[in-house]
Structure formats: structure tokens, C-alpha cells
Design a protein around this motif. Structure first.
Motif, mmCIF file in Angstrom:
data_model
loop_
_atom_site.group_PDB
_atom_site.id
_atom_site.type_symbol
_atom_site.label_atom_id
_atom_site.label_comp_id
_atom_site.label_asym_id
_atom_site.label_seq_id
_atom_site.Cartn_x
_atom_site.Cartn_y
_atom_site.Cartn_z
ATOM 1 N N ASP A 100 0.838 -1.203 0.000
ATOM 2 C CA ASP A 100 0.000 0.000 0.000
ATOM 3 C C ASP A 100 0.875 1.257 0.000
ATOM 4 O O ASP A 100 0.602 2.229 -0.742
ATOM 5 N N ASP A 101 1.937 1.228 0.845
ATOM 6 C CA ASP A 101 2.856 2.380 0.865
ATOM 7 C C ASP A 101 3.515 2.578 -0.493
ATOM 8 O O ASP A 101 3.649 3.715 -0.978
ATOM 9 N N TYR A 102 3.920 1.452 -1.092
ATOM 10 C CA TYR A 102 4.556 1.544 -2.408
ATOM 11 C C TYR A 102 3.584 2.108 -3.447
ATOM 12 O O TYR A 102 3.952 2.982 -4.247
ATOM 13 N N GLU A 103 2.325 1.613 -3.400
ATOM 14 C CA GLU A 103 1.347 2.108 -4.354
ATOM 15 C C GLU A 103 1.045 3.586 -4.114
ATOM 16 O O GLU A 103 0.905 4.375 -5.068
ATOM 17 N N ASP A 104 0.980 3.995 -2.819
ATOM 18 C CA ASP A 104 0.763 5.410 -2.508
ATOM 19 C C ASP A 104 1.932 6.257 -3.010
ATOM 20 O O ASP A 104 1.733 7.321 -3.623
ATOM 21 N N ARG A 105 3.134 5.773 -2.721
ATOM 22 C CA ARG A 105 4.311 6.511 -3.189
ATOM 23 C C ARG A 105 4.380 6.548 -4.721
ATOM 24 O O ARG A 105 4.766 7.567 -5.304
ATOM 25 N N LEU A 106 3.998 5.407 -5.331
ATOM 26 C CA LEU A 106 4.001 5.363 -6.791
ATOM 27 C C LEU A 106 2.979 6.357 -7.352
ATOM 28 O O LEU A 106 3.277 7.101 -8.314
ATOM 29 N N ALA A 107 1.790 6.391 -6.745
ATOM 30 C CA ALA A 107 0.774 7.339 -7.196
ATOM 31 C C ALA A 107 1.238 8.776 -6.956
ATOM 32 O O ALA A 107 1.054 9.663 -7.812
ATOM 33 N N GLN A 108 1.866 9.028 -5.785
ATOM 34 C CA GLN A 108 2.376 10.362 -5.493
ATOM 35 C C GLN A 108 3.480 10.745 -6.476
ATOM 36 O O GLN A 108 3.536 11.884 -6.962
ATOM 37 N N TRP A 109 4.368 9.791 -6.767
ATOM 38 C CA TRP A 109 5.448 10.065 -7.723
ATOM 39 C C TRP A 109 4.882 10.359 -9.112
ATOM 40 O O TRP A 109 5.345 11.286 -9.787
ATOM 41 N N ARG A 110 3.854 9.586 -9.507
ATOM 42 C CA ARG A 110 3.232 9.849 -10.799
ATOM 43 C C ARG A 110 2.572 11.220 -10.819
ATOM 44 O O ARG A 110 2.659 11.956 -11.821
#
Length: 253
Positions: free
Chosen positions: A60-70
Motif C-alpha cells: 500500500d505504501d509503495y502504491e501510494d508513493r508510486l501514485a504520489q510520484w506519478r
């Protein structure tokens, strides 16, 4: 076959003893081993569940960070595009201003060049016209023309503005009274005309003057009065020269 109660009781007793022995020495150890195995399995399941939960949190953290990075990447891309558009617009504006300045300079240079060419042509026309007028006046000038110019000269002395007259007097203030004014004419002057000129100069300058009369055919027609650097008069040559010198200023205006 006869049933023996003693044997039956012994068999029952042996069965209970066997059950007690099995329970004591076999069932309980097996249950203990099974319980330990179950506890170990439960602990491993709990650990696996914890690791799975941690893995999910990490995912979930990775997906949140990935979404934030995108999102940040998209914002950066939009900001960069906007900056590039602004820089492009600024450069296009600078280029347009530079082209406009170059066009204006080119137009100004062309205008100056055309104006200079036009002035040169007009000046040549003025000079040619002056020479042509001089030829005509030389051919048409005579005593009658000179008499009219002398009349104009005498009238100008009589009607000279006070400020101009005082200026002439100031210029001749340091001139000795016995000094003679040089009066040149294109044609010989009779005594009466000479007396009129002397009287007009005396009245204008407010002091007696003596004149020395000479003839200068190059004047074409008219008279010129001088003493040192002081010169005045009305004659065709000076008027033509004044016209020729005035031509460049007139053309330039």
C-alpha cells in the motif's frame, strides 16, 4: 464351555490397565506432541499473517508513493511544458521586437538614403537654377537694374530697424572717423548718386562718413558697402550666393 467370572474380571482388569497404560504412556505424549505441533503451526500462521499484513502495508505504501510520484511527475511535466511555452513566447516576442527594430532601422536607413539622394538632386537643381539665373541676370542686368537696386538699398538704410542700426553702430564704434567706407558698384555712379549714398549712410550710422567708390563688374548689378569685416549692400552676386548657400538648409528642412 463354562464362563469363568474370575477370568472375565481379570480380562476386564487387564483392559483397564491397558487403557491406563496407553493413556499414560502413549496418548498423552502424542497429544502433547500434537499440541506442540499445533502451537508451532499457529505461531507460524500468526507470523505469516503478520508478514502478509506487513507486506500489504508495504505494498500500500509503495502504491501510494508510486501514485504520489506519478502525480509529482505529471505536475513537473505540466510545469515544464508551461515554462517552455512561456520561454517560447518570450523568445518569439524578442525575435519579433528584434525584427521590428531591424525593419525600422532598415526603413530609417532607406529613408535617410532616399532623403539624401533627394537633397542631393534638389541641391544640384538649386545650383543649376542659381547658375542659370546668374547667366540670365548677367545677360539682362544693366544700369537700369542697378538703379533699381540702389533705390532698394537707400530705402533699406532709411527703414532699417533701430536694433539693427544700433548693432551696426556698435560694430563701427572703434573705427576711426576718418576711415573710409568702401562702396563698390557694378557700373559707374554719378556724383548725385554718390552724394545720396553718403548722406544715407551718415543718417543711418549717426556719424559723418567718407566713402571711396570703386567699380566691380562681378557684382553684376547693385552696390556693396564694406569696412574691414563689416559688409552690407544689395547686389545680384551676393543675392545669388546667398540663394546658393541657403539651398542646402532649405532642402534639409
Amino acid at each position: 464351555m463354562e464362563l469363568s467370572w474370575s477370568t472375565f474380571l481379570l480380562e476386564i482388569l487387564n483392559f483397564f490397565v491397558l487403557v491406563w497404560v496407553l493413556k499414560r504412556f502413549l496418548y498423552r505424549p502424542i497429544q502433547s506432541v500434537i499440541a506442540r505441533r499445533q502451537q508451532d503451526i499457529d505461531a507460524r500462521l500468526a507470523e505469516a499473517s503478520a508478514k502478509e499484513a506487513q507486506a500489504r502495508r508495504l505494498q500500500d505504501d509503495y502504491e501510494d508513493r508510486l501514485a504520489q510520484w506519478r502525480s509529482e511527475r505529471e505536475q513537473s511535466r505540466q510545469a515544464l511544458e508551461q515554462e517552455l511555452r512561456g520561454e517560447k513566447a518570450r523568445r518569439e516576442k524578442l525575435l519579433a521586437e528584434d525584427l521590428e527594430q531591424q525593419r525600422a532601422r532598415s526603413v530609417a536607413v532607406d529613408s535617410r538614403r532616399q532623403g539624401e539622394q533627394r537633397r542631393q538632386l534638389e541641391l544640384q537643381a538649386m545650383e543649376q537654377g542659381s547658375r542659370f539665373a546668374a547667366k540670365l541676370l548677367e545677360q539682362g542686368a544693366g544700369p537700369e537694374t542697378e538703379a533699381r537696386l540702389l533705390s532698394v538699398f537707400l530705402e533699406s538704410l532709411a527703414e532699417m530697424p533701430e536694433a539693427r542700426r544700433l548693432q551696426l553702430c556698435a560694430q563701427l564704434r572703434d573705427t576711426p572717423k576718418e576711415a573710409q567706407l568702401q562702396v563698390a558698384s557694378a557700373y559707374p555712379l554719378d556724383g548725385g548718386m554718390r552724394n545720396k549714398i553718403e548722406q544715407a549712410l551718415t543718417a543711418c550710422l549717426g556719424r559723418p562718413v567718407a566713402c571711396r567708390f570703386t567699380e566691380q563688374p562681378e557684382l553684376i548689378a547693385g552696390v556693396q558697402v564694406s569696412m574691414g569685416a563689416w559688409v552690407m549692400g544689395v547686389n545680384v552676386r551676393d543675392e545669388l550666393q546667398g540663394f546658393a548657400h541657403l539651398a542646402p538648409d532649405s532642402v534639409g528642412g
